[in-house]
Design a protein around this motif. Structure first.
Motif, PDB file in Angstrom:
ATOM      1  N   MET A 104       0.693  -1.313   0.122  1.00 23.32           N
ATOM      2  CA  MET A 104      -0.056   0.004  -0.073  1.00 23.32           C
ATOM      3  C   MET A 104       0.752   1.314   0.045  1.00 23.32           C
ATOM      4  O   MET A 104       0.431   2.312  -0.413  1.00 23.32           O
ATOM      5  CB  MET A 104      -0.828   0.069   0.978  1.00 23.32           C
ATOM      6  N   ARG A 105       2.084   1.257   0.461  1.00 24.90           N
ATOM      7  CA  ARG A 105       2.858   2.473   0.821  1.00 24.90           C
ATOM      8  C   ARG A 105       2.736   3.243  -0.393  1.00 24.90           C
ATOM      9  O   ARG A 105       2.871   4.546  -0.392  1.00 24.90           O
ATOM     10  CB  ARG A 105       4.112   2.159   1.313  1.00 24.90           C
ATOM     11  N   ASP A 106       3.135   2.685  -1.779  1.00 23.79           N
ATOM     12  CA  ASP A 106       3.277   3.413  -2.960  1.00 23.79           C
ATOM     13  C   ASP A 106       2.023   3.539  -3.739  1.00 23.79           C
ATOM     14  O   ASP A 106       2.024   3.849  -4.906  1.00 23.79           O
ATOM     15  CB  ASP A 106       4.558   2.859  -3.794  1.00 23.79           C
ATOM     16  N   SER A 107       0.906   3.105  -3.286  1.00 23.78           N
ATOM     17  CA  SER A 107      -0.441   3.032  -3.958  1.00 23.78           C
ATOM     18  C   SER A 107      -1.031   4.333  -4.227  1.00 23.78           C
ATOM     19  O   SER A 107      -1.533   4.346  -5.157  1.00 23.78           O
ATOM     20  CB  SER A 107      -1.240   2.280  -3.213  1.00 23.78           C
ATOM     21  N   GLY A 108      -0.538   5.365  -3.703  1.00 24.37           N
ATOM     22  CA  GLY A 108      -1.060   6.476  -4.176  1.00 24.37           C
ATOM     23  C   GLY A 108      -2.491   7.179  -3.281  1.00 24.37           C
ATOM     24  O   GLY A 108      -3.139   8.138  -3.270  1.00 24.37           O
ATOM     25  N   VAL A 109      -2.919   6.033  -2.513  1.00 22.40           N
ATOM     26  CA  VAL A 109      -4.304   6.157  -1.712  1.00 22.40           C
ATOM     27  C   VAL A 109      -3.942   6.705  -0.099  1.00 22.40           C
ATOM     28  O   VAL A 109      -4.810   6.603   0.425  1.00 22.40           O
ATOM     29  CB  VAL A 109      -5.187   5.034  -1.929  1.00 22.40           C
ATOM     30  N   CYS A 110      -2.661   6.439   0.111  1.00 25.15           N
ATOM     31  CA  CYS A 110      -2.333   6.396   1.608  1.00 25.15           C
ATOM     32  C   CYS A 110      -2.021   8.078   1.909  1.00 25.15           C
ATOM     33  O   CYS A 110      -1.177   8.618   0.927  1.00 25.15           O
ATOM     34  CB  CYS A 110      -0.912   5.673   1.743  1.00 25.15           C
ATOM     35  N   ASN A 111      -2.372   8.033   3.201  1.00 27.56           N
ATOM     36  CA  ASN A 111      -1.759   9.299   3.769  1.00 27.56           C
ATOM     37  C   ASN A 111      -0.875   9.090   4.667  1.00 27.56           C
ATOM     38  O   ASN A 111      -0.745   8.475   5.461  1.00 27.56           O
ATOM     39  CB  ASN A 111      -2.888  10.023   4.665  1.00 27.56           C
TER      40      ASN A 111
ATOM     41  N   THR B 176      -5.463   2.937   9.499  1.00 23.19           N
ATOM     42  CA  THR B 176      -4.357   2.735   8.817  1.00 23.19           C
ATOM     43  C   THR B 176      -4.128   4.266   7.884  1.00 23.19           C
ATOM     44  O   THR B 176      -5.137   5.116   7.687  1.00 23.19           O
ATOM     45  CB  THR B 176      -4.403   1.619   7.664  1.00 23.19           C
ATOM     46  N   PRO B 177      -2.979   4.418   7.096  1.00 22.12           N
ATOM     47  CA  PRO B 177      -2.978   5.519   6.240  1.00 22.12           C
ATOM     48  C   PRO B 177      -3.899   5.587   5.148  1.00 22.12           C
ATOM     49  O   PRO B 177      -4.159   6.523   4.345  1.00 22.12           O
ATOM     50  CB  PRO B 177      -1.649   5.293   5.428  1.00 22.12           C
ATOM     51  N   TRP B 178      -4.817   4.412   4.771  1.00 24.46           N
ATOM     52  CA  TRP B 178      -5.884   4.521   3.577  1.00 24.46           C
ATOM     53  C   TRP B 178      -7.074   4.156   4.232  1.00 24.46           C
ATOM     54  O   TRP B 178      -8.031   4.503   3.366  1.00 24.46           O
ATOM     55  CB  TRP B 178      -5.437   3.378   2.530  1.00 24.46           C
ATOM     56  N   PHE B 179      -7.325   3.878   5.530  1.00 24.98           N
ATOM     57  CA  PHE B 179      -8.854   3.627   6.006  1.00 24.98           C
ATOM     58  C   PHE B 179      -8.784   3.896   7.389  1.00 24.98           C
ATOM     59  O   PHE B 179      -7.789   3.481   8.108  1.00 24.98           O
ATOM     60  CB  PHE B 179      -9.538   2.451   5.445  1.00 24.98           C
ATOM     61  N   ALA B 180      -9.941   4.074   8.058  1.00 25.12           N
ATOM     62  CA  ALA B 180     -10.296   3.817   9.379  1.00 25.12           C
ATOM     63  C   ALA B 180     -11.494   3.015   9.614  1.00 25.12           C
ATOM     64  O   ALA B 180     -12.702   3.465   9.078  1.00 25.12           O
ATOM     65  CB  ALA B 180     -10.358   5.018  10.302  1.00 25.12           C
ATOM     66  N   ASN B 181     -11.436   1.864   9.916  1.00 25.09           N
ATOM     67  CA  ASN B 181     -12.766   1.071  10.166  1.00 25.09           C
ATOM     68  C   ASN B 181     -12.988   0.644  11.555  1.00 25.09           C
ATOM     69  O   ASN B 181     -12.060   0.317  12.491  1.00 25.09           O
ATOM     70  CB  ASN B 181     -12.346  -0.332   9.521  1.00 25.09           C
ATOM     71  N   LEU B 182     -14.216   0.441  11.853  1.00 20.90           N
ATOM     72  CA  LEU B 182     -14.783  -0.071  13.017  1.00 20.90           C
ATOM     73  C   LEU B 182     -14.571  -1.450  12.871  1.00 20.90           C
ATOM     74  O   LEU B 182     -15.271  -1.986  11.992  1.00 20.90           O
ATOM     75  CB  LEU B 182     -16.090   0.260  13.603  1.00 20.90           C
TER      76      LEU B 182
END
Length: 171
Positions: A23-30, A53-59
C-alpha cells in the motif's frame, strides 16, 4: 494486555505488513498516518475497536473468543446493536488472522492532518457508539414523536451522535 487489546494489536501488525508490502506506494495513503489499533475492548463475545491505517479507518469486530457462543457468519454481514443504534458490518476473512467484521468510518484518509487527529476521530467514534446516554435518550423519547427510519447510522451521524433522517441520502 487484555485479550481484546491483543487481538487488536495482532490485526494492526497485519495491516502494517500490508502497508509495507503493497500500500505504501499505491497513491491512496496519507503518509502522515500510521497503522494503529485504537480502543480494542471486549464487546460481549467479540473484540471491538477501530483500526486506523494510512488508507482507511474501520470500526472492527473480531471473531468471537474461542468457546464463545455467538454468530459470526461466513463472509456476509453482521448486525450488532449498540447504544447509538444498530450497525451493519461486512464480514471477511484475513489469512493468518481469521474472520473480522468491519464498518468503514473514513476512506480515504486525506482529510487528516496527522495521526493524532485520526486517533481522536477513532476514539470519538467509539465513545459515540457506546455512549449509554444515547440508549437512555432513545428509551425516553416522547410517544408522539414519529418513528425514525430504520436506516441505521451513517459515519457522519455516528461521529456527530445523531441518526440519519429518513429523507437524507445514505452514504
Amino acid at each position: 494486555m487484555s485479550d481484546a487489546a491483543a487481538r487488536g494489536a495482532t490485526l494492526a501488525d497485519f495491516y502494517r505488513r500490508v502497508h509495507e508490502t503493497s500500500m505504501r506506494d499505491s497513491g491512496v495513503c496519507n503518509e502522515a498516518l500510521e497503522v494503529e489499533a485504537i480502543g480494542f475492548r471486549d464487546f460481549g463475545p467479540y473484540a471491538l475497536g477501530v483500526v486506523v491505517t494510512p488508507w482507511f479507518a474501520n470500526l472492527v469486530v473480531t471473531a468471537p473468543r474461542e468457546g464463545a457462543d455467538a454468530p459470526f457468519p461466513d463472509p456476509a454481514t453482521l448486525k450488532l446493536h449498540f447504544p447509538a443504534g444498530d450497525v451493519d458490518f461486512n464480514v471477511s476473512e484475513i489469512a493468518g488472522f481469521g474472520r473480522i467484521a468491519a464498518c468503514s468510518l473514513f476512506s480515504p484518509m486525506d482529510e487528516f492532518a496527522d495521526h493524532e487527529a485520526a486517533r481522536i476521530a477513532a476514539r470519538s467514534a467509539l465513545d459515540a457508539l457506546l455512549d449509554p446516554a444515547l440508549q437512555e435518550a432513545q428509551n425516553q423519547e416522547a410517544p408522539k414523536r414519529e418513528a425514525e427510519a430504520a436506516s441505521g447510522l451513517d459515519r457522519r451521524a455516528l461521529l456527530g451522535g445523531r441518526r440519519r433522517a429518513g429523507d437524507e441520502a445514505a452514504p
